[in-house]
Design a protein around this motif. Structure first.
Motif, PDB file in Angstrom:
ATOM      1  N   ASP A   1       0.838  -1.199   0.000  1.00 40.25           N
ATOM      2  CA  ASP A   1       0.000   0.000   0.000  1.00 40.25           C
ATOM      3  C   ASP A   1       0.869   1.244   0.000  1.00 40.25           C
ATOM      4  OD1 ASP A   1      -2.616  -1.280   2.179  1.00 40.25           O
ATOM      5  OD2 ASP A   1      -2.354  -1.341   0.019  1.00 40.25           O
ATOM      6  N   SER A  24      -2.179  13.389   0.016  1.00 36.44           N
ATOM      7  CA  SER A  24      -3.087  12.251  -0.124  1.00 36.44           C
ATOM      8  C   SER A  24      -2.805  11.278   1.006  1.00 36.44           C
ATOM      9  CB  SER A  24      -2.882  11.557  -1.477  1.00 36.44           C
ATOM     10  OG  SER A  24      -3.303  12.388  -2.523  1.00 36.44           O
ATOM     11  N   SER A  27      -4.761   4.993   2.169  1.00 35.71           N
ATOM     12  CA  SER A  27      -6.107   4.514   1.886  1.00 35.71           C
ATOM     13  C   SER A  27      -6.793   4.043   3.174  1.00 35.71           C
ATOM     14  CB  SER A  27      -6.024   3.347   0.896  1.00 35.71           C
ATOM     15  OG  SER A  27      -7.316   2.826   0.632  1.00 35.71           O
ATOM     16  N   GLY A  28      -8.013   4.546   3.396  1.00 32.48           N
ATOM     17  CA  GLY A  28      -8.749   4.177   4.602  1.00 32.48           C
ATOM     18  C   GLY A  28      -8.603   5.169   5.739  1.00 32.48           C
ATOM     19  N   ASN A  71     -12.644  12.632  -0.840  1.00 33.24           N
ATOM     20  CA  ASN A  71     -11.781  11.440  -0.892  1.00 33.24           C
ATOM     21  C   ASN A  71     -10.704  11.496   0.204  1.00 33.24           C
ATOM     22  OD1 ASN A  71     -10.034  13.403  -1.788  1.00 33.24           O
ATOM     23  ND2 ASN A  71      -9.427  12.335  -3.659  1.00 33.24           N
ATOM     24  N   SER A  73      -8.339  13.532   0.745  1.00 33.75           N
ATOM     25  CA  SER A  73      -7.122  14.267   0.458  1.00 33.75           C
ATOM     26  C   SER A  73      -7.283  15.693   0.977  1.00 33.75           C
ATOM     27  CB  SER A  73      -6.822  14.282  -1.041  1.00 33.75           C
ATOM     28  OG  SER A  73      -7.813  15.017  -1.731  1.00 33.75           O
TER      29      SER A  73
END
Lengths: 116, 116
Positions: A1, A24, A27-28, A71, A73
């Motif tokens: 990841d 960014s 993820s999660g 998202n 970010s």
């Protein structure tokens, strides 16, 4: 990841200009925090955003602002740049603001901003 | 407001030896978290070790251990069997318990050099 990513890596601006830095999260992760690290000093907290809402603000002037997108970010904006804004800007992400327990913050590689 | 003080701007150690980095902090909170972060020349801030204030047992992570003295508000990091890859800036940091902002308060750092 992939880890926390930040762009750009380096940036040179002149006094009075405006700058936008991007982050960014992993993820999660739903929380993003921004820190300013002046050369030879420890990082100083600027903002934290969680679920698109500001959850904390450090002692920085109103020239500094940030936002978080759907998202997760985030952007850090600095207006009317001063020479003293030259620093490494670090972004950190975590799962989120915990009501119990602790969520580790993972840092990105930073954006080096130079103001001439 | 919380403050974190690292009184050793620079330290050096020979490879395979042991070194201790000092940190003191000031807070009126009873429950909080303390951290040591490592920042190598690549700039990426990496968590080394974490200590919860309510735990009396000192945290350990492989070659890294802490000496947490709550009454004295002291939190030192011991690195055993130092390796060349341990060369980096080390920052001590404080965080209030989760539930609000995840703001980290950092010290000014200690530059550690491991010599071959």
């Amino acid at each position: 990841d992939a880890g926390v990513t930040q762009s750009p890596t380096h940036l040179i601006k002149t006094r009075g200009q405006h700058v936008t830095l991007r982050c960014s999260p992993i993820s999660g992760h739903k929380s993003v925090s921004w820190y300013q690290q002046v050369l030879g000093q420890g990082p100083q907290f600027i903002f934290q955003y969680y679920e698109k809402e500001e959850r904390g603000r450090g002692n920085f002037p109103d020239r500094f602002s940030a936002r978080q997108f759907p998202n997760y970010s985030s952007e850090l904006n600095v207006n009317a740049l001063l020479l003293g804004d030259s620093a490494l800007y670090l972004c950190a992400s975590s799962l989120g603001v915990g009501t119990s327990g602790y969520n580790e913050q993972f840092f990105g590689p930073g954006t080096r901003l130079t103001v001439l | 407001a919380q403050t974190v003080t690292q009184s050793q701007p620079e330290m050096s150690v020979q490879e395979a030896e042991t070194v201790t980095l000092s940190c003191t902090y000031d807070t009126s909170e009873n429950n909080y978290y303390l951290f040591w972060y490592k920042q190598p020349p690549s700039r990426q801030m990496i968590l080394v070790i974490r200590q919860e204030a309510y735990k009396q047992q000192n945290a350990t992570e492989n070659r890294f251990s802490v000496n947490f003295q709550k009454a004295a508000k002291s939190f030192s990091l011991k690195i055993s069997d130092s390796q060349l890859g341990d060369t980096a800036m080390y920052f001590c940091a404080f965080m209030k318990p989760p539930g609000g902002s995840e703001k980290l308060v950092f010290g000014k750092g200690t530059k550690l050099t491991v010599n071959p």
